[in-house]
Design an enzyme around this catalytic site. Sequence first.
Site, PDB file in Angstrom:
ATOM      1  N   HIS A 116       0.840  -1.205   0.000  1.00 44.89           N
ATOM      2  CA  HIS A 116       0.000   0.000   0.000  1.00 44.89           C
ATOM      3  C   HIS A 116       0.874   1.254   0.000  1.00 44.89           C
ATOM      4  O   HIS A 116       2.046   1.196   0.389  1.00 44.89           O
ATOM      5  CB  HIS A 116      -0.906   0.039   1.247  1.00 44.89           C
ATOM      6  CG  HIS A 116      -0.140   0.171   2.529  1.00 44.89           C
ATOM      7  ND1 HIS A 116       0.530  -0.874   3.114  1.00 44.89           N
ATOM      8  CD2 HIS A 116       0.078   1.246   3.332  1.00 44.89           C
ATOM      9  CE1 HIS A 116       1.119  -0.469   4.218  1.00 44.89           C
ATOM     10  NE2 HIS A 116       0.873   0.830   4.374  1.00 44.89           N
ATOM     11  N   ASP A 118       0.509   5.044   1.918  1.00 49.91           N
ATOM     12  CA  ASP A 118      -0.216   5.411   3.134  1.00 49.91           C
ATOM     13  C   ASP A 118      -1.467   6.258   2.849  1.00 49.91           C
ATOM     14  O   ASP A 118      -1.403   7.240   2.093  1.00 49.91           O
ATOM     15  CB  ASP A 118       0.711   6.168   4.103  1.00 49.91           C
ATOM     16  CG  ASP A 118       1.742   5.228   4.720  1.00 49.91           C
ATOM     17  OD1 ASP A 118       1.423   4.033   4.923  1.00 49.91           O
ATOM     18  OD2 ASP A 118       2.876   5.678   4.978  1.00 49.91           O
ATOM     19  N   HIS A 266       4.570   0.349  -0.194  1.00 48.07           N
ATOM     20  CA  HIS A 266       5.448  -0.427   0.688  1.00 48.07           C
ATOM     21  C   HIS A 266       4.691  -1.587   1.307  1.00 48.07           C
ATOM     22  O   HIS A 266       3.453  -1.644   1.260  1.00 48.07           O
ATOM     23  CB  HIS A 266       6.084   0.463   1.764  1.00 48.07           C
ATOM     24  CG  HIS A 266       5.103   1.208   2.603  1.00 48.07           C
ATOM     25  ND1 HIS A 266       4.492   2.377   2.191  1.00 48.07           N
ATOM     26  CD2 HIS A 266       4.599   0.954   3.830  1.00 48.07           C
ATOM     27  CE1 HIS A 266       3.674   2.805   3.136  1.00 48.07           C
ATOM     28  NE2 HIS A 266       3.705   1.958   4.146  1.00 48.07           N
ATOM     29  N   ARG A 283       5.713   6.489  13.170  1.00 47.42           N
ATOM     30  CA  ARG A 283       5.630   7.097  11.839  1.00 47.42           C
ATOM     31  C   ARG A 283       5.024   8.492  11.910  1.00 47.42           C
ATOM     32  O   ARG A 283       4.080   8.726  12.679  1.00 47.42           O
ATOM     33  CB  ARG A 283       4.742   6.206  10.963  1.00 47.42           C
ATOM     34  CG  ARG A 283       4.809   6.542   9.488  1.00 47.42           C
ATOM     35  CD  ARG A 283       3.912   5.620   8.698  1.00 47.42           C
ATOM     36  NE  ARG A 283       2.526   6.083   8.736  1.00 47.42           N
ATOM     37  CZ  ARG A 283       1.488   5.341   8.361  1.00 47.42           C
ATOM     38  NH1 ARG A 283       1.651   4.107   7.932  1.00 47.42           N
ATOM     39  NH2 ARG A 283       0.274   5.845   8.402  1.00 47.42           N
TER      40      ARG A 283
HETATM   41  C1  SIN Z   1       3.742   1.125   7.415  1.00 45.83           C
HETATM   42  O1  SIN Z   1       2.976   0.481   6.705  1.00 45.83           O
HETATM   43  O2  SIN Z   1       3.785   2.361   7.363  1.00 45.83           O
HETATM   44  C2  SIN Z   1       4.664   0.404   8.383  1.00 45.83           C
HETATM   45  C3  SIN Z   1       5.677  -0.426   7.699  1.00 45.83           C
HETATM   46  C4  SIN Z   1       6.340  -1.400   8.631  1.00 45.83           C
HETATM   47  O3  SIN Z   1       5.765  -1.779   9.665  1.00 45.83           O
HETATM   48  O4  SIN Z   1       7.436  -1.837   8.320  1.00 45.83           O
END
Ligand code: SIN
Length: 312
Positions: A116, A118, A266, A283
């Site tokens: 996805h 974000d 990602h 994040r």
């Molecule tokens: C995310 O999806 O922003 C987190 C990625 C992760 O947990 O590595």
Amino acid sequence: MSTDVSALVPQRIGVHPLTGHIGAEIDGVDLRQPLAPAVVAEIRAALQSWKVVFFRDQPLSHAEHVAFASAFGAPTIGHPVYGFVEGHPQVYAVARDRLADRHTGDLLVRPWTGWHSDVTAAVNPPAASILRGVVIPPYGGDTLWTNLAEAYNGLSETLRGFVDTLRGVHQFSPPEGQQATDGFVQKNAARPLVSEHPLVRVIPETGERVLFVSPSFLKRITGLTPRESQQLLELLFEHVTRPEYTVRFRWHPGSVAFWDNRTTAHLAPRDIFSLDFDRQLYRITLRGDVPVGVDGRPSLAIKGDPIDAYPA
Ligand code: SIN
């Protein structure tokens, strides 16, 4: 012999590419300190070229994380649907088991499951995200990113011409095979987000075209039959997650990943669920623009408001 002018420009940071298409590690900078404008410009340039950049040994506090992010844009609320860290409204806790209270049941796992960008259910998805690792398993728990501009370039000219004309609907829903918990239903009802975005967005500062498909959120292509939409989405999801467009990052405590959320997707790790180790990251997302397609049409909010900076 001509002089290499670039050699005369002082380089403040080191930029070390990790793959042919995406990802570079940056050194020579302490992210806990205020950054000189020239350093900010160099990091921005590296991000524009490599789509995701990584830093090592940066043990940031929440406040230092916010200050670093603020040098590159306006932080938003931690997460518009799933909240934030108590006392730090711009920080979202990426905890190992954060999805456990949202979905139950057996996940239908396909090659693109979990990939996805974000918050693409919002009409203005974040421009960028900055994730920092605090508790990291001794092994496992890597994250992958893919370059959606390079993926666009990898399509045939004929298919590029077709996807240039398409738009699709993005929303939060439980992954295929799983059921929503009451918590998921309540949170999404309290802050409903559904948006129609172009399948190909144009990045204003570069003119780059990006295959803006976010497999977890993009549910259907407008104007196609359900079968046509499903088959084309599967082709595109499979395409954007091909290994040659990706980079895989091994976390350590103090690692920071900074990605352009407009030009990448990602994948959070799943191997951690077969290990007993904890994993805790934090994040911050930066406010994004409303995407614009090849035809100049902006995205459309079907439900919900744009995500603003915090505080607005
Ligand atoms: C995310 O999806 O922003 C987190 C990625 C992760 O947990 O590595």
